[in-house]
Enzyme design. Structure first.
Site, short mmCIF file in Angstrom:
data_model
loop_
_atom_site.label_atom_id
_atom_site.label_comp_id
_atom_site.label_asym_id
_atom_site.label_seq_id
_atom_site.Cartn_x
_atom_site.Cartn_y
_atom_site.Cartn_z
N ARG A 1 0.83 -1.21 0.00
CA ARG A 1 0.00 0.00 0.00
C ARG A 1 0.86 1.26 0.00
O ARG A 1 0.56 2.24 -0.68
CB ARG A 1 -0.90 0.00 1.24
N SER B 1 -2.33 -16.83 5.54
CA SER B 1 -3.31 -15.95 6.17
C SER B 1 -4.39 -16.72 6.93
O SER B 1 -5.58 -16.54 6.68
CB SER B 1 -3.95 -15.03 5.11
N ALA C 1 -5.85 -18.42 10.83
CA ALA C 1 -5.89 -18.07 12.25
C ALA C 1 -5.70 -19.32 13.11
O ALA C 1 -6.64 -20.06 13.37
CB ALA C 1 -7.24 -17.42 12.60
N CYS D 1 -5.34 -19.31 16.11
CA CYS D 1 -6.07 -19.10 17.36
C CYS D 1 -7.48 -19.69 17.31
O CYS D 1 -8.07 -19.96 18.35
CB CYS D 1 -6.15 -17.60 17.66
N ARG E 1 -3.64 -7.44 -3.91
CA ARG E 1 -3.00 -6.33 -3.19
C ARG E 1 -1.64 -5.97 -3.78
O ARG E 1 -0.92 -5.14 -3.23
CB ARG E 1 -2.81 -6.71 -1.72
N ASP F 1 6.41 -14.68 15.87
CA ASP F 1 6.79 -15.72 16.83
C ASP F 1 8.26 -16.11 16.74
O ASP F 1 8.75 -16.83 17.61
CB ASP F 1 5.94 -16.98 16.59
N ASN G 1 1.21 -9.29 14.17
CA ASN G 1 0.59 -8.44 13.15
C ASN G 1 1.14 -7.02 13.20
O ASN G 1 1.45 -6.41 12.18
CB ASN G 1 -0.93 -8.38 13.37
N TYR H 1 -19.36 3.01 35.31
CA TYR H 1 -20.23 2.33 36.27
C TYR H 1 -21.67 2.40 35.80
O TYR H 1 -22.18 3.48 35.49
CB TYR H 1 -20.12 2.97 37.67
#
Ligand SMILES: Cc1cc2nc3c(=O)[nH]c(=O)nc-3n(C[C@H](O)[C@H](O)[C@H](O)COP(=O)(O)OP(=O)(O)OC[C@H]3O[C@@H](n4cnc5c(N)ncnc54)[C@H](O)[C@@H]3O)c2cc1C
Length: 478
Positions: free
Chosen positions: A23, A40, A42, A44, A71, A306, A328, A450
């Site tokens: 970009r 790409s 995940a 997780c 991209r 990592d 990221n 609160y």
């Protein structure tokens, strides 16, 4: 025409860098080499796929190869970088068509890590899994599905190792599982395997689950797992998985327990072996040494995610804490730097969250006294339990907060939270306080929201800060 920005690794850190660079510098070339077929994705989300809460592995993909190419990024899957010549600014790449050299202008190493299994014998038997690849998650899901219920369309996604998955789809369905390791992967997978109707045994060598979260969290998570039928074996190391071809038993320090599936989650090691012959500095963990811009010890070579160290938010020292956001963010910063605007990768506080069934926990910074002392602090901690909402409002639940601070400066060093009512996300308040280098007094004075449905007048974090602040006064007067 200059050589391209070359990136090794096509996931969080690598693709964040590539996207940002494409970009910011659309006229320059960027090439991503990924040794596998998945990009790409995940990690997780894999425990939730195995549990059955995520329908398809495809849902765990953020960008498809076509999105990436759109991209302006040249993506080369099934291309493994096996060496780097830092004198000639060139990487050696192995691919189906043979080996070739790829010159670079700048290079980013974003190779992540791999699951450790080495101390455990038998970890290569059939039905012994780790949870560090999408193929592993797919194979585990197949093994847990009765052959008659298996939906072969699950393997049509072009990335999947279909042979592996098909093999597991025809094996007898396991009934008993051993999970080796009580870190966050072990805890998440215990929930997932109970969700698939397995009798689950979780083995943890230390005397508490989730050591980086501190004892109050470990105890609540262990109790919750036990309440849902998991047998938690603390202070029990697993030495060996036994069986002829498939896992048939797990051998611990004290017994041999028959099981028909094992999942090993005892940590990861950075994928940096291929740097052994280079001048790129690594430390004993295998992590790459970087500065605040992600630059390694060699010119024009960066590292993120990592596989790399970052600066610790609290100690200011290098730390290796592999997590998703920091991967990221560091990748994105390096993409910006290589495009021409020097940008810091940011620090890491080890902010993390985990859940076991309805019990959630979060942690950030330094909680453990030994770690705080070895960083030069004089730690003091306080643990409180209070309601998550006004006591009269439906849904209020006990929330336990532990704060650790430095006795001399009264600065917050870290903390943890555990509870069943939206506890984990409250850790972000503490992460923000650490980033702002707050004292416990400053934390106590925060203007937090609160209203009865959301929080009591005194948010659990404010209560903990108030009590810990009182301890400083006591220590001074006493
Ligand atoms: C089960 C599980 C749950 C997790 N849950 C969370 C969570 O809830 N929150 C959180 O913050 N983090 C979580 N994480 C950690 C998070 O997934 C990682 O921090 C993140 O994926 C790191 O991204 P990365 O790009 O550095 O590495 P990776 O995602 O590992 O990607 C590295 C890529 O490099 C490729 N590669 C390696 N060597 C080479 C080579 N020589 N040549 C070419 N390509 C190569 C690999 O194939 C891989 O695709 C979890 C991890 C797991 C395994």
């Amino acid at each position: 025409m200059s050589d391209p920005f070359v990136i090794v690794g096509g996931d969080a850190a690598g693709l964040s860098a590539a996207s940002k660079f494409a970009r910011e510098a659309p006229k320059q070339d960027v090439v991503v080499f990924e040794k596998g077929s998945w990009v790409s994705y995940a990690h997780c989300g894999m425990p939730y796929y195995v549990k059955g809460e995520v329908d398809s592995l495809e849902d765990l993909l953020t960008l498809t190869p076509a999105d990436i190419e759109e991209r302006g990024i040249e993506l080369r899957r099934h291309h493994e970088v096996t060496g780097i010549d830092t004198e000639r600014n060139s990487v050696t790449v192995e691919a189906a068509g043979g080996q070739f050299e790829q010159p670079y202008d700048s290079l980013l190493i974003a190779t992540g890590g791999h699951a450790i299994t080495a101390p455990i014998e038998g970890a290569t038997l059939e039905n012994a899994f780790t949870m560090h690849s999408m193929d592993s998650a797919a194979a585990l899901d197949a093994s847990l599905t009765p052959p008659s219920d298996w939906d072969p369309s699950k393997t049509t996604l072009e990335f999947v190792d279909a042979d592996l998955v098909d093999r597991y789809a025809t094996t007898p369905r396991p009934e008993t599982a051993a999970i080796v390791g009580g870190g966050y992967v072990g805890v998440e997978m215990a929930e997932a395997l109970v969700g698939r109707d397995l009798d689950v045994h979780l083995f943890q060598r230390p005397d508490a689950l989730l050591p980086p979260f501190g004892r109050p969290v470990g105890e609540k998570i262990a109790a919750t797992l036990e309440n849902h039928g998991v047998t938690v074996h603390l202070e029990t190391g697993v030495d060996e998985l036994r069986g002829d071809e498939r896992v048939e038993a797990v051998a611990t320090d004290s017994e041999v327990l028959p099981v028909d599936l094992a999942l090993v989650g005892i940590g990861i090691r950075p994928n940096t072996e291929f740097l052994a012959e280079t001048a790129i500095e690594t430390v004993e963990s295998g992590a790459i040494v970087t500065d605040e811009y992600g630059r390694t010890s060699v010119d024009s070579v960066y590292a993120a995610g990592d596989c790399a160290q970052m600066e610790h938010t609290v100690t200011g020292e290098p730390a290796w804490i592999p997590l998703g956001l920091t991967a990221n963010r560091a990748g994105r910063a390096i993409g910006t730097t290589v495009a021409g605007t020097l940008t810091e990768t940011g620090a890491v506080a080890g902010t993390a969250a985990v859940k076991a069934f309805d019990m959630e926990a979060g942690r950030t910074g330094l909680i453990d006294h030994e770690a705080a002392q070895s960083a030069g602090f004089d730690p003091i901690s306080e643990t409180i339990t209070t309601a998550s909402r006004s006591g009269y409002y439906p849904g209020a639940a006990d929330t336990t907060v532990t704060l650790t601070a430095d006795r001399q400066s009264e600065k917050l060093l870290g903390g943890s939270i555990v509870g069943s009512d939206r506890a984990a996300i409250r850790i972000d308040t503490l992460a923000t306080a650490l980033d702002q280098d707050m004292t416990v007094g400053e934390l106590e004075r925060l203007d937090l929201a609160y209203a009865p449905p959301f929080s009591p007048v005194w948010d659990p974090i404010l209560v903990a800060a108030k009590v810990l602040n009182g301890r400083f006064d006591e220590d001074v007067s006493g």
